[in-house]
Structures are given as structure tokens and as C-alpha cells.
Design a protein around this motif. Structure first.
Motif, PDB file in Angstrom:
ATOM      1  N   ALA A  13       0.974  -1.475   0.114  1.00 26.82           N
ATOM      2  CA  ALA A  13       0.095   0.050  -0.106  1.00 26.82           C
ATOM      3  C   ALA A  13       0.886   1.351   0.158  1.00 26.82           C
ATOM      4  N   GLY A  14       0.537   2.067  -1.102  1.00 31.47           N
ATOM      5  CA  GLY A  14       1.446   3.283  -0.895  1.00 31.47           C
ATOM      6  C   GLY A  14       0.668   4.448  -1.611  1.00 31.47           C
ATOM      7  N   GLU A  15       1.177   5.827  -1.522  1.00 32.16           N
ATOM      8  CA  GLU A  15       0.704   6.726  -2.412  1.00 32.16           C
ATOM      9  C   GLU A  15       1.367   6.662  -3.504  1.00 32.16           C
ATOM     10  N   LEU A  16       0.933   6.129  -4.628  1.00 28.58           N
ATOM     11  CA  LEU A  16       1.832   5.811  -5.791  1.00 28.58           C
ATOM     12  C   LEU A  16       2.122   7.076  -6.570  1.00 28.58           C
ATOM     13  N   LEU A  17       1.268   8.173  -6.427  1.00 32.68           N
ATOM     14  CA  LEU A  17       1.639   9.330  -7.192  1.00 32.68           C
ATOM     15  C   LEU A  17       2.804  10.219  -6.514  1.00 32.68           C
ATOM     16  N   LEU A  18       2.906   9.946  -5.142  1.00 38.75           N
ATOM     17  CA  LEU A  18       3.722  10.846  -4.295  1.00 38.75           C
ATOM     18  C   LEU A  18       5.162  10.150  -4.176  1.00 38.75           C
ATOM     19  N   ASN A  19       5.986  11.104  -4.178  1.00 39.10           N
ATOM     20  CA  ASN A  19       7.447  10.516  -3.747  1.00 39.10           C
ATOM     21  C   ASN A  19       7.564   9.859  -2.705  1.00 39.10           C
ATOM     22  N   VAL A  20       8.924   9.220  -2.474  1.00 45.11           N
ATOM     23  CA  VAL A  20       9.018   8.516  -1.211  1.00 45.11           C
ATOM     24  C   VAL A  20       8.891   9.342   0.032  1.00 45.11           C
ATOM     25  N   ARG A  21       9.716  10.561  -0.124  1.00 46.51           N
ATOM     26  CA  ARG A  21       9.693  11.397   1.188  1.00 46.51           C
ATOM     27  C   ARG A  21       8.302  11.893   1.298  1.00 46.51           C
ATOM     28  N   ASP A  22       7.389  12.293   0.354  1.00 50.82           N
ATOM     29  CA  ASP A  22       5.937  12.972   0.634  1.00 50.82           C
ATOM     30  C   ASP A  22       5.188  11.737   1.065  1.00 50.82           C
ATOM     31  N   ASN A  23       5.615  10.212   0.793  1.00 58.92           N
ATOM     32  CA  ASN A  23       4.762   9.214   1.599  1.00 58.92           C
ATOM     33  C   ASN A  23       5.097   9.134   3.026  1.00 58.92           C
ATOM     34  N   LEU A  24       6.405   9.404   3.333  1.00 60.20           N
ATOM     35  CA  LEU A  24       6.644   9.335   4.898  1.00 60.20           C
ATOM     36  C   LEU A  24       5.869  10.622   5.505  1.00 60.20           C
ATOM     37  N   LEU A  25       6.178  11.818   4.832  1.00 63.18           N
ATOM     38  CA  LEU A  25       5.534  13.025   5.527  1.00 63.18           C
ATOM     39  C   LEU A  25       4.105  12.933   5.645  1.00 63.18           C
ATOM     40  N   SER A  29      10.514  -0.504  -7.486  1.00 60.60           N
ATOM     41  CA  SER A  29      10.025  -1.895  -7.666  1.00 60.60           C
ATOM     42  C   SER A  29       9.057  -2.354  -6.558  1.00 60.60           C
ATOM     43  N   GLY A  30       8.678  -3.537  -6.576  1.00 60.20           N
ATOM     44  CA  GLY A  30       7.513  -3.916  -5.477  1.00 60.20           C
ATOM     45  C   GLY A  30       8.509  -4.001  -4.280  1.00 60.20           C
ATOM     46  N   GLY A  31       9.462  -4.498  -4.192  1.00 51.28           N
ATOM     47  CA  GLY A  31      10.296  -4.645  -2.976  1.00 51.28           C
ATOM     48  C   GLY A  31      10.613  -3.420  -2.291  1.00 51.28           C
ATOM     49  N   THR A  32      11.022  -2.236  -3.156  1.00 52.12           N
ATOM     50  CA  THR A  32      11.160  -0.996  -2.598  1.00 52.12           C
ATOM     51  C   THR A  32      10.044  -0.432  -2.055  1.00 52.12           C
ATOM     52  N   ARG A  33       9.025  -0.471  -2.728  1.00 51.18           N
ATOM     53  CA  ARG A  33       7.478   0.132  -2.297  1.00 51.18           C
ATOM     54  C   ARG A  33       7.148  -0.690  -1.064  1.00 51.18           C
ATOM     55  N   ARG A  34       7.645  -1.845  -0.721  1.00 51.05           N
ATOM     56  CA  ARG A  34       7.335  -2.446   0.381  1.00 51.05           C
ATOM     57  C   ARG A  34       8.275  -1.734   1.534  1.00 51.05           C
ATOM     58  N   GLU A  81       2.763  -9.683   7.573  1.00 49.16           N
ATOM     59  CA  GLU A  81       3.487 -10.181   6.368  1.00 49.16           C
ATOM     60  C   GLU A  81       4.505  -9.318   6.190  1.00 49.16           C
ATOM     61  N   PHE A  82       5.281  -8.729   6.868  1.00 49.73           N
ATOM     62  CA  PHE A  82       6.125  -7.057   6.957  1.00 49.73           C
ATOM     63  C   PHE A  82       7.189  -7.473   5.856  1.00 49.73           C
ATOM     64  N   SER A  83       7.945  -8.849   6.001  1.00 52.79           N
ATOM     65  CA  SER A  83       9.101  -8.924   5.027  1.00 52.79           C
ATOM     66  C   SER A  83       8.954  -9.153   3.534  1.00 52.79           C
ATOM     67  N   THR A  84       7.698  -9.286   3.185  1.00 50.68           N
ATOM     68  CA  THR A  84       7.501  -9.673   1.842  1.00 50.68           C
ATOM     69  C   THR A  84       8.175  -8.759   0.904  1.00 50.68           C
ATOM     70  N   GLY A  85       9.186  -9.434   0.056  1.00 47.54           N
ATOM     71  CA  GLY A  85       9.850  -8.490  -0.935  1.00 47.54           C
ATOM     72  C   GLY A  85      11.089  -8.042  -0.531  1.00 47.54           C
ATOM     73  N   MET A  86      11.368  -8.290   0.832  1.00 47.23           N
ATOM     74  CA  MET A  86      12.843  -7.736   1.292  1.00 47.23           C
ATOM     75  C   MET A  86      13.744  -8.785   1.189  1.00 47.23           C
ATOM     76  N   ASP A  87      14.956  -8.002   0.923  1.00 46.18           N
ATOM     77  CA  ASP A  87      16.185  -9.124   0.836  1.00 46.18           C
ATOM     78  C   ASP A  87      16.505  -9.380   1.991  1.00 46.18           C
ATOM     79  N   PRO A  88      17.304 -10.592   2.241  1.00 39.39           N
ATOM     80  CA  PRO A  88      17.496 -11.095   3.676  1.00 39.39           C
ATOM     81  C   PRO A  88      18.360 -10.245   4.581  1.00 39.39           C
TER      82      PRO A  88
END
Lengths: 313, 248
Positions: free
Chosen positions: A93-105, A143-148, A167-174
Motif C-alpha cells: 500500500a502506498g501513495e503511488l503518485l507521491l514521492n518517497v519523502r512525501d509518502n513518509l511525511l 520496484s515492488g520490494g522498494t515499495r514495501r 507479512e512485513f518482510s514480503t519482498g525484502m532481501d535477507p
């Protein structure tokens, strides 16, 4: 004495279905979780974990019974509950149209974090989750992993006392997963209560001090890892690595009727329910089939407990 | 005020990410006025009150409110597709604040759009608007957007499939727009179409906007149209909040 972080009393959720019998997705569950605990909610698909999570996070109203978060009833005081929780859903789940910083803010703004503090925190959280280089990129371009990562990173933007992670770790590298597990332990040590559902039992084994296993809407088992492993007393895990896989090995393993077995290259892993002496005999028999490079033996894992309990269902 | 402000900022940031959104909200209705209005005006002999374009101005304002609210309902689909919708419902705000935040942003956009339309009408069509009517015009725009926003929110929340939502909005858009007083006066219409148009909330809104811009309209009819629109907006609000509570 402070109220527990979570209290669930005879909680029931029934889904009515047109032309079909109703489904009791959560069926008379009762438990409580103290503050600062990492609590694992385990169960197979369709066990009712997500419904339980939705009830606890005010997305659904209970059919009967009650649930309280930090003393506030989820049905009667939903706003007070929402002030105390943050949720990572199973779906990205994410605000796809916003950038990463704006998602957090944006997340921080909804949780009442003042703008200067939110900006400082966003910078730190982006470093923690290795997304600082993507700060100005729209989430839809990641990518899906970075969105996660962005989705989980948001949980660190506000100090809600209770975190729900589906399922927090879906798409995360080890490597990142290990780092995030470390962050979660730190948050729990600071007093935050973390409720996580996972299908990856090793994750629960490593993180959770308290585990509840549910199936068909009901509690099947509850306790810390050691208590749960007692439910599976007499189960041993064995792993043998051969220089070359002996041709008769798969048949020999099948003849032992293990609780579970896995063949991975030249390594065979199996869980056996047998006396210790018999397990040693079996290891000896299998070792004579070829040149063995490595032997590992241990007690039951959480996975063994889980499989044993689900078989009983 | 916290959650409302957060919601308004969020909507504004999302809307600002895409020029197309801004074009449809702010400038698209102007094309109606400048192309359709001017074209029809030239084709017909100037009607009473200074020509078709001046008559059509209230229709354009109503269409803009209607369009802003209907395209805003898309944001529910966008949020649902992005997975953020359910997450947001666990944020510390009431369900009504979630809707109200979106609505206030829509009203703000509608005010900007109306200002552009009136400036265009003054500059190109020679409309002289009585400044004392501006507060009434502002209230009408806010109430108009509110009614349409809650109606389309309720529809978007109840319909889960994109294609069904598209069909419903396209058909309703067409019927509401053409069976109304937006494009033409109701007097010369066939009785069946006039009856449908009189029962259409877009007619009620356009008539009131016409009263605010041109000072035309029968008081009795405007009275029951105002009551009708208030009822329509209230019922839409009730259904929208109820639909939102049923999400999860």
C-alpha cells in the motif's frame, strides 16, 4: 497497573453470505498481550488472521465480544484506538503518485508529527531502510520490494504504541530483513507492542516472545517458543549433506514416514517423531548410504510444531 | 483540524503531481464556455439578457462543480487500487473527516475554477457581475460541490469494479447534463423532458447559479429547488458516510 496493550474477550466475527451458511472467521477468541511484547499471530491461509487484524485495527466491527487496544474498545472508541496504532497491510500500500519523502511525511502529518520533526525523521528513516537515494522518486516508479520498504518505513515515522505488521518482510532481501528485525526488537525494547502475522515461521521463531497459533478462526495453541515446542515433544530435526546424493535416498526417506522432508541438492532435511535412540539409528542408516559431509541434529522447530498442530486439526 | 489539514494537503499534493488533473478540474469547463458557448451564440440570434454565452455561464459553473466532484470520486478507486485506502482508514481520524477533507479540497478547487470562469466571462464575454452577489455565488458553489461530491463518493464506495463505475458515471453524466437547464432554458422542451429536467438536481443548481450571475429566476421555483438540493445533498452525505463505514 497499566492496561495490557491488547485485550481480546470472546471475540467473534461472522460473515453473512447470500444463499450460503455464515462463516465464523474469528470464533470466540480470547487473549491479551502485555506492552512491549513482540506477539506473533500464526496460522495457515484462511485461518482468520487478517480478519482478526482488521477487527483490532477498527477496519471491521466485531459480531460479538470485545477487543481493547491500550484500554480502548475497538468498537466503542475507534478514534482513540486509531491514535495508538499503525498498520502495515499484507498488500503493498502506498501513495503511488507521491514521492518517497512525501509518502513518509504524509503518514507523519496524519499522525500529528510536527513538520520540522517529521522532515528530520524522514531523513533518518530513509537511511535506515536504504531508500534515501529514491527520496524524490514517485512510488509508482519503484520496484515492488522498494515499495514495501517505503510501506514498512512509515511505521517508524510516528510513535504509535502498537504496531500491526501483516507479512512485513514480503519482498525484502535477507540483509534488509535482518536489519528491520533488529529495528523491531529495538522498538519493542522501547515499549512499543508489535503484533505480526507471518507465514515465515523462522521469522516468528526469531522475533516473537509470545506466539498464538490459530486455525479456522480459533486459537489452537499459545505460548512462548519453548512452551510451544513442548507441544511437539519427541520431534527431532535432522539434516544430512552428502558428497553425492545416494540413488536410494529419496525412497529410504519416504519409508521413514517423516513429519516433513525436503531434498535440496545433496542435502536432505527431515523431521522425525521418534525416541532419540531411534533417531540416532536412522542417522546412522542414512549415513551408510553415501559419503556424508555434514550432519546436523536438533529439537523441534516452530515449523514442526505448526505442522503437528495443523495435522491435529 | 489536524486530520482535515492532513487530508487537504494530501489531496493537493496528489492533484499537483499530474497536469492532466489540473487541466480537467480548472480549464476543461472553460472550453465549454469559449468553444461551445461562443459557437452556439454565433449560430443563434442573441437571446434576451445578452446572448447565449451569458445564459450558458451558470451552466458552465454547474458543470465544473459536477465534473470536479465526479472526477474526485475516482480518487476512491485510485486509493483502493494503490492499497492505501484501507491503511488510511486506520489513521487517527473519523470516517466523516476523511470525506470532509476530500470535500474541502474539492470546494477550494471549485472556487479557483469559478474565479477563472468569471474572469474569462468578464474578459471575453463582457459579463458585468454585481459584486454583492459574490457571497451567494460562493455559497452556491460550495453547496453544489458538496451535493455532487457525496453522491459520487457513495457510488464509488459502493461499486467495486472500475468498468461498472465507468458505465454508471458516463450514463449519469450524460442524462444529468442534457436533461437539465445547463444548456438550454426548460420552457421550449417537450413535456416529458421538461419533467425529467425539473427533477434533476443539476437543474436546481444551474438555476440558482443563474440567479446569482444574471438575477433571473422565479422565486417560488428557486425556493423548492433550494429545498430539493439541500435534501439531495443531505441524503448523499448520509449514504456516503454509511458506505464508508461499511468498508473494511
Amino acid at each position: 497497573m497499566a492496561a495490557p496493550a491488547l485485550e481480546v474477550d470472546n471475540l467473534v466475527k461472522v460473515y453473512a453470505r447470500r444463499g450460503q451458511p455464515p462463516v465464523r472467521a474469528v470464533d470466540d477468541m480470547s487473549f491479551s498481550v502485555p506492552r512491549g511484547e513482540i506477539f506473533g499471530l500464526l496460522g495457515p491461509n484462511g485461518a482468520g488472521k487478517t480478519t482478526l487484524l482488521k477487527l483490532l485495527t477498527t477496519l471491521l466491527r466485531p459480531s460479538s465480544g470485545a477487543a481493547r487496544i491500550e484500554g480502548f474498545d475497538v468498537a466503542l472508541r475507534p478514534l482513540e484506538v486509531r491514535r495508538r496504532i499503525a498498520l502495515v497491510l499484507q498488500e503493498t500500500a502506498g501513495e503511488l503518485l507521491l514521492n518517497v519523502r512525501d509518502n513518509l511525511l504524509t503518514f507523519a502529518r496524519f499522525h500529528g508529527v510536527a513538520a520540522p520533526a517529521a522532515r528530520r525523521r524522514a531523513a533518518a528513516v530513509m537511511e535506515m531502510f536504504q531508500i534515501a537515494a529514491e527520496a524524490e522518486r514517485k512510488v509508482q516508479d519503484l520496484s515492488g520490494g522498494t515499495r514495501r520498504r517505503v510501506q514498512v518505513a512509515k511505521m517508524f515515522m510516528a510513535d504509535t504504541p502498537v504496531l500491526f505488521l501483516d507479512e512485513f518482510s514480503t519482498g525484502m532481501d535477507p540483509i534488509l530483513k535482518r536489519a528491520v528485525m533488529g529495528y523491531l526488537r529495538e522498538e519493542a525494547a522501547r515499549g512499543r507492542t508489535i503484533v505480526l502475522t507471518t507465514q515465515i515461521l523462522s521469522e516468528a521463531e526469531e522475533l516473537c516472545g509470545d506466539i498464538l497459533i490459530m486455525n479456522r478462526g480459533r486459537q489452537v495453541a499459545r505460548g512462548d517458543l519453548n512452551a510451544l515446542k513442548l507441544l511437539s515433544a519427541g520431534v527431532s530435526d535432522v539434516a544430512l549433506t552428502f558428497a553425492e546424493l545416494p540413488p536410494g535416498l529419496p525412497a529410504a526417506v519416504a519409508a521413514l514416514a517423516p513429519l516433513r522432508s525436503r531434498l535440496d541438492g545433496n542435502t536432505v532435511e527431515l523431521s522425525l517423531k521418534a525416541e532419540e535412540a531411534r533417531v540416532l539409528e536412522i542417522v546412522g542408516e542414512l549415513s551408510r548410504m553415501g559419503r556424508v559431509l555434514r550432519v546436523e541434529m536438533g529439537g523441534a522447530s516452530l515449523e514442526d510444531v505448526f505442522i503437528e498442530l495443523m495435522r491435529g486439526q | 483540524m489536524g486530520p482535515l489539514r492532513a487530508m487537504i494537503v494530501r489531496e493537493a499534493k496528489i492533484r499537483a503531481t499530474n497536469v492532466t488533473f489540473l487541466f480537467f478540474d480548472l480549464f476543461y469547463p472553460l472550453l465549454y464556455l469559449l468553444i461551445f458557448g461562443v459557437g452556439i451564440n454565433a449560430a443563434l440570434s442573441p437571446a434576451r439578457g445578452g446572448g447565449y454565452s451569458v445564459f450558458f455561464l451558470a451552466g458552465v459553473l454547474a458543470l465544473a462543480n459536477f465534473g470536479i466532484a465526479s472526477s474526485s470520486s475516482w480518487s476512491f478507486f485510485l486509493d483502493r487500487d494503490n492499497g492505501i485506502f484501507l491503511e488510511m482508514l486506520t489513521y487517527p481520524m473519523r470516517r466523516s473527516e476523511y470525506l470532509l477533507g476530500k470535500l474541502l479540497f474539492n470546494i477550494a478547487i471549485a472556487f479557483v475554477q469559478a474565479a477563472l470562469t468569471l474572469a474569462m466571462a468578464a474578459g471575453f464575454l463582457g459579463l458585468r457581475l454585481d459584486g454583492r452577489r459574490l457571497p451567494l455565488l460562493a455559497v452556491l458553489i460550495a453547496v453544489g460541490v458538496t451535493g455532487w461530491f457525496f453522491l459520487y463518493s457513495a457510488i464509488a464506495l459502493r461499486i467495486r469494479r472500475n468498468d461498472v463505475f465507468n458505465s454508471v458515471t458516463n450514463i449519469s453524466y450524460f442524462v444529468l447534463m442534457f436533461a437539465s437547464s445547463v444548456f438550454y432554458p426548460l420552457g421550449p422542451l417537450p413535456p416529458w423532458l421538461r419533467t425529467v429536467a425539473l427533477a434533476n438536481p443539476l437543474t436546481w443548481e444551474a438555476d440558482w447559479l443563474r440567479y446569482a450571475t444574471l438575477g433571473t429566476g422565479a422565486p417560488a421555483r428557486l425556493g423548492w429547488e433550494a429545498a430539493g438540493f439541500a435534501l439531495f445533498a443531505g441524503a448523499s452525505f448520509f449514504v456516503a458516510v454509511r458506505s464508508l463505514r461499511e468498508q473494511g
